[in-house]
Design a protein around this motif. Structure first.
Motif, PDB file in Angstrom:
ATOM      1  N   MET A 263      41.558  64.831  60.817  1.00 26.09           N
ATOM      2  CA  MET A 263      40.736  63.840  61.246  1.00 26.09           C
ATOM      3  C   MET A 263      39.984  63.911  59.659  1.00 26.09           C
ATOM      4  N   PHE A 264      39.442  64.717  59.241  1.00 28.28           N
ATOM      5  CA  PHE A 264      38.780  64.536  58.024  1.00 28.28           C
ATOM      6  C   PHE A 264      40.572  63.959  56.722  1.00 28.28           C
ATOM      7  N   TYR A 265      40.890  64.920  56.960  1.00 27.73           N
ATOM      8  CA  TYR A 265      41.917  64.854  55.641  1.00 27.73           C
ATOM      9  C   TYR A 265      43.460  63.655  55.571  1.00 27.73           C
ATOM     10  N   ALA A 266      43.921  63.694  57.336  1.00 29.24           N
ATOM     11  CA  ALA A 266      44.094  62.382  57.788  1.00 29.24           C
ATOM     12  C   ALA A 266      43.761  60.631  56.988  1.00 29.24           C
ATOM     13  N   THR A 267      42.341  61.079  56.997  1.00 32.47           N
ATOM     14  CA  THR A 267      41.515  59.361  56.303  1.00 32.47           C
ATOM     15  C   THR A 267      41.308  59.571  54.925  1.00 32.47           C
ATOM     16  N   ALA A 268      41.140  61.443  54.495  1.00 34.36           N
ATOM     17  CA  ALA A 268      40.710  60.802  52.870  1.00 34.36           C
ATOM     18  C   ALA A 268      42.438  61.710  52.012  1.00 34.36           C
ATOM     19  N   ASN A 269      43.333  61.971  52.614  1.00 32.40           N
ATOM     20  CA  ASN A 269      44.266  61.770  52.425  1.00 32.40           C
ATOM     21  C   ASN A 269      45.082  61.576  50.602  1.00 32.40           C
TER      22      ASN A 269
ATOM     23  N   LEU B  19      30.923  66.685  66.494  1.00 28.88           N
ATOM     24  CA  LEU B  19      31.433  66.057  64.992  1.00 28.88           C
ATOM     25  C   LEU B  19      32.781  65.894  65.183  1.00 28.88           C
ATOM     26  N   VAL B  20      33.755  66.214  65.599  1.00 33.14           N
ATOM     27  CA  VAL B  20      35.095  65.403  65.836  1.00 33.14           C
ATOM     28  C   VAL B  20      35.209  64.651  65.759  1.00 33.14           C
ATOM     29  N   PRO B  21      34.852  63.215  66.679  1.00 30.89           N
ATOM     30  CA  PRO B  21      34.994  62.077  66.753  1.00 30.89           C
ATOM     31  C   PRO B  21      34.748  61.477  65.277  1.00 30.89           C
ATOM     32  N   MET B  22      33.765  61.723  64.854  1.00 26.75           N
ATOM     33  CA  MET B  22      32.923  61.301  63.581  1.00 26.75           C
ATOM     34  C   MET B  22      34.008  61.644  62.194  1.00 26.75           C
ATOM     35  N   PHE B  23      34.979  61.862  62.312  1.00 26.45           N
ATOM     36  CA  PHE B  23      35.150  63.023  60.763  1.00 26.45           C
ATOM     37  C   PHE B  23      36.177  61.296  60.372  1.00 26.45           C
ATOM     38  N   ASP B  24      36.423  60.915  60.541  1.00 26.65           N
ATOM     39  CA  ASP B  24      37.227  59.986  59.972  1.00 26.65           C
ATOM     40  C   ASP B  24      36.100  59.266  58.739  1.00 26.65           C
ATOM     41  N   SER B  25      35.745  58.740  59.768  1.00 19.80           N
ATOM     42  CA  SER B  25      33.761  57.360  59.530  1.00 19.80           C
ATOM     43  C   SER B  25      33.598  58.538  58.498  1.00 19.80           C
ATOM     44  N   LEU B  26      33.170  59.402  58.357  1.00 19.63           N
ATOM     45  CA  LEU B  26      32.732  60.375  57.151  1.00 19.63           C
ATOM     46  C   LEU B  26      33.559  60.219  55.508  1.00 19.63           C
ATOM     47  N   ALA B  27      34.788  60.607  55.791  1.00 18.32           N
ATOM     48  CA  ALA B  27      36.087  60.351  54.968  1.00 18.32           C
ATOM     49  C   ALA B  27      35.717  58.408  54.567  1.00 18.32           C
ATOM     50  N   THR B  28      35.307  57.364  55.000  1.00 20.58           N
ATOM     51  CA  THR B  28      35.339  56.461  54.492  1.00 20.58           C
ATOM     52  C   THR B  28      33.926  55.786  54.183  1.00 20.58           C
ATOM     53  N   GLY B  29      32.572  57.018  54.902  1.00 26.23           N
ATOM     54  CA  GLY B  29      31.154  56.188  54.405  1.00 26.23           C
ATOM     55  C   GLY B  29      30.786  55.165  55.222  1.00 26.23           C
TER      56      GLY B  29
END
Length: 430
Positions: free
Chosen positions: A134-140, A169-179
């Motif tokens: 989730m994290f890398y998909a959004t912040a690649n 924490l998994v469901p919100m990892f994409d939002s962490l990368a975008t603030g």
């Protein structure tokens, strides 16, 4: 003299009684030993069953764990491949297959590191991998997969110190990368504990420095995590994670063997589909033969039943064992002879029925012509596709209705979704 005879007689009786008593004791002791041996064997049988159940459970759990790991690696490979260029670091242009292969190697290394992170932080490998995906998909666009892994490791250690498990924490990892983290979410709570804000994450994302910012801001929690690693709960979680990882690695050969066997079976079915269907059809046509042969088997089973009765007589009386064995042998011999006599007749009868059926299909005169010109030859007649048979049947019917050739071709081309050229070729050969 009389007294001596009496004494001798009494002594003889006493000795006989003592011998009988001794024999009885020996028999009793033997029975006791047999009972003990039976109990030991029962215990061994129960132990063997329990061991077999444990082995089965281990294999099942291992196969499931390896299937999950393989799925996770495939997911990582797809993610890395989708976010990688078609040009290597040396400027070499690569095709899709080469790109997937290189991405698979990077994903394999990434998965090994994620295993280490999961074990160190007491999390499950599945939730840890999902979080990184989730994290890398959004912040690649912020850097390489290796840089993303370093930043993710800092997040995992900080989450351990904050008392947050990765799964929550998994469901919100994409939002962490975008603030764009919601303040009331688990990720919002985590950010508040470690001192991160959406504003600084947005700014870092815009500047392309998100990975470096996260590592710098969360670096202090790495040393704190090592200090708090000795708690009972943390050590217990690490133990569970280590056992799970060890089990999956130990059962990897079983998983690979099973996977290869399944792949081989799928390949065999795909390559031999027509042969399997032909075999099934042949078996259905030989039903008469199997029914007649079944009568032979029933006759043999009745003889075996007679032999079983003889065997029961053997168990009841050891004296008549030889006679019972003779009866059983004679019964089996008779059954075997009956089956051997009946089976050829049954097979021949079934083949004759099948030949008669085929003869009726082509007619006596045509069969005679075929035998005259092709007798003694061995050849294969392919099965005509049902679609072609339907087309030929329609052509014949339309010809009888005196429909023109062009109209027939146009009608059937539309009906069967074929080109006019194909239909014209079939028409000319009809």
């Amino acid at each position: 003299m009389a007294n001596s005879q009496i004494n001798i007689s009494i002594n003889a009786q006493d000795n006989a009684s003592a011998q009988v008593a001794a024999v009885s004791n020996n028999i009793a002791n033997l029975n006791a030993k047999i009972i003990n041996i039976s109990q030991v064997l029962q215990g061994l049988n129960v132990t063997w069953d329990m061991l077999g159940e444990k082995v089965k459970n281990f294999a099942t759990a291992g196969i499931s764990a390896n299937a999950v790991l393989e799925s996770l690696q495939t997911k990582l490979t797809g993610l890395i491949s989708a976010n990688s260029a078609n040009v290597t670091s040396t400027g070499e242009i690569i095709n899709a297959q080469q790109k997937w292969q290189l991405s698979s190697e990077v994903a394999s290394e990434a998965l090994e590191r994620l295993k280490s992170i999961a074990t160190a932080t007491g999390n499950q490998i599945s939730s840890t991998t999902d979080a990184f995906t989730m994290f890398y998909a959004t912040a690649n666009d912020q850097g390489s997969a290796t840089q993303a892994m370093d930043a993710f490791n800092a997040i995992a250690l900080a989450a351990q110190v904050a008392g947050k498990d990765m799964a929550s924490l998994v469901p919100m990892f994409d939002s962490l990368a975008t603030g764009t983290v919601l303040a009331g979410s688990e990720m919002g709570s985590f950010m508040k504990i470690v001192g991160l804000t959406n504003e600084e994450l947005k700014l870092a994302n815009q500047n392309g420095t998100l990975f470096a910012t996260l590592q710098e801001r969360l670096a202090q929690f790495g040393s704190v995590a090592s200090l708090s690693a000795g708690t009972y709960e943390m050590e217990l979680n690490k133990l569970k994670s280590s056992i799970s990882s060890l089990g999956s690695e130990a059962s990897k050969p079983i998983f690979d063997s099973l996977k290869n066997s399944i792949a081989g079976l799928n390949k065999f079915i795909a390559e031999n589909k027509e042969a399997i269907l032909s075999l099934a059809k042949g078996l259905s046509e030989l039903g008469e033969v199997l029914l007649v042969a079944g009568a032979g088997f029933l006759a043999m089973q009745s003889k075996i039943l007679m032999a079983t009765v003889s065997l029961s007589a053997f168990s009841a009386s050891a004296v008549s064992a030889t006679g019972a064995l003779g009866v059983m042998t004679a019964g089996l011999t008779t059954a075997g002879a009956a089956f051997l006599r009946l089976l050829p007749v049954a097979v021949i009868a079934g083949l004759c029925l099948r030949a008669t059926y085929k003869l009726e299909l082509i007619g006596i005169e045509n069969f005679a012509k075929l035998a005259e010109h092709c007798g003694g030859m061995s050849f294969y007649i392919p099965k005509m596709p049902s679609k072609k048979l339907s087309i030929l049947r329609d052509i014949k019917l339309l010809k009888e209705l005196e429909v023109s050739k062009d109209d027939i071709i146009k009608r059937l081309a539309k009906k069967y979704e074929l080109s006019c050229r194909t239909l014209r070729r079939i028409y000319d050969r009809a």
